[in-house]
Motif scaffolding. Structure first.
Motif, PDB file in Angstrom:
ATOM      1  N   SER A  53       0.818  -1.206   0.000  1.00 47.54           N
ATOM      2  CA  SER A  53       0.000   0.000   0.000  1.00 47.54           C
ATOM      3  C   SER A  53       0.854   1.259   0.000  1.00 47.54           C
ATOM      4  CB  SER A  53      -0.946   0.013   1.200  1.00 47.54           C
ATOM      5  OG  SER A  53      -0.206  -0.079   2.411  1.00 47.54           O
ATOM      6  N   GLY A  54       2.051   1.194   0.575  1.00 46.48           N
ATOM      7  CA  GLY A  54       2.928   2.360   0.598  1.00 46.48           C
ATOM      8  C   GLY A  54       3.730   2.535  -0.669  1.00 46.48           C
ATOM      9  N   GLY A  55       3.591   1.589  -1.590  1.00 43.66           N
ATOM     10  CA  GLY A  55       4.289   1.696  -2.863  1.00 43.66           C
ATOM     11  C   GLY A  55       5.519   0.822  -2.979  1.00 43.66           C
ATOM     12  N   ILE A  69       6.057  -4.188 -11.587  1.00 43.28           N
ATOM     13  CA  ILE A  69       4.703  -4.116 -11.066  1.00 43.28           C
ATOM     14  C   ILE A  69       4.388  -2.671 -10.711  1.00 43.28           C
ATOM     15  CG2 ILE A  69       5.386  -4.594  -8.658  1.00 43.28           C
ATOM     16  CD1 ILE A  69       2.764  -6.220  -8.420  1.00 43.28           C
ATOM     17  N   SER A  70       3.168  -2.260 -11.004  1.00 39.56           N
ATOM     18  CA  SER A  70       2.735  -0.909 -10.668  1.00 39.56           C
ATOM     19  C   SER A  70       1.254  -0.961 -10.317  1.00 39.56           C
ATOM     20  CB  SER A  70       2.985   0.054 -11.828  1.00 39.56           C
ATOM     21  OG  SER A  70       2.268  -0.344 -12.973  1.00 39.56           O
ATOM     22  N   GLY A  71       0.798   0.107  -9.679  1.00 46.67           N
ATOM     23  CA  GLY A  71      -0.597   0.111  -9.269  1.00 46.67           C
ATOM     24  C   GLY A  71      -1.252   1.459  -9.433  1.00 46.67           C
ATOM     25  N   ASP A  72      -2.558   1.437  -9.558  1.00 47.30           N
ATOM     26  CA  ASP A  72      -3.373   2.641  -9.603  1.00 47.30           C
ATOM     27  C   ASP A  72      -4.381   2.497  -8.464  1.00 47.30           C
ATOM     28  OD1 ASP A  72      -5.224   4.650 -10.043  1.00 47.30           O
ATOM     29  OD2 ASP A  72      -5.114   4.473 -12.216  1.00 47.30           O
ATOM     30  N   SER A  73      -4.092   3.140  -7.338  1.00 50.73           N
ATOM     31  CA  SER A  73      -4.937   2.959  -6.155  1.00 50.73           C
ATOM     32  C   SER A  73      -6.337   3.495  -6.358  1.00 50.73           C
ATOM     33  CB  SER A  73      -4.292   3.619  -4.938  1.00 50.73           C
ATOM     34  OG  SER A  73      -4.077   4.994  -5.169  1.00 50.73           O
TER      35      SER A  73
END
Length: 120
Positions: A53-55, A69-73
């Protein structure tokens, strides 16, 4: 109810690239971790990459330097960019999320899996 829907699996030649996506939907209050696992025929499911969650991110040694890996919260979505693919990357790739739902239950959820096949 929480659902994870993956997409992006395909047949690709060695050295090629693919981008997997996984979108989480439903009664989601917060997501702690999202990640990708894979399972090849006759082998155990293994962690490929995860994002906290903190990246912070972590990777299996076998994919370091090739996968990102990457995310779009805002969209509860995680991506896996896979470059320089090798035949040994062939597997069913599963999305996983460790999340807290609105009823206060924290649990792990799995997607249905998406097939990645790398030809030599």
């Amino acid at each position: 109810q929480v659902q994870l829907v993956e997409s992006g699996g395909d047949l690709v030649q060695a050295g090629g690239s693919l981008r997997l996506s996984c979108a989480a939907s439903g009664s989601i209050f917060s997501i702690n971790t999202m990640g990708w696992y894979r399972q090849a025929p006759g082998k155990q499911r293994e962690l490929v990459a995860a994002i906290l969650s903190g990246g912070d991110t972590l990777y299996a040694d076998s994919v370091k330097g090739r996968f990102t890996i990457s995310g779009d919260s805002a969209k509860n979505t995680v991506y896996l960019q896979m470059n320089s693919l090798k035949p040994e990357d062939t597997a069913v790739y599963y999305c996983n999320a460790d999340l807290l739902d609105y009823s206060g239950i924290q649990d792990h959820y799995w997607g249905q899996g998406t097939q990645v096949t790398v030809s030599s």
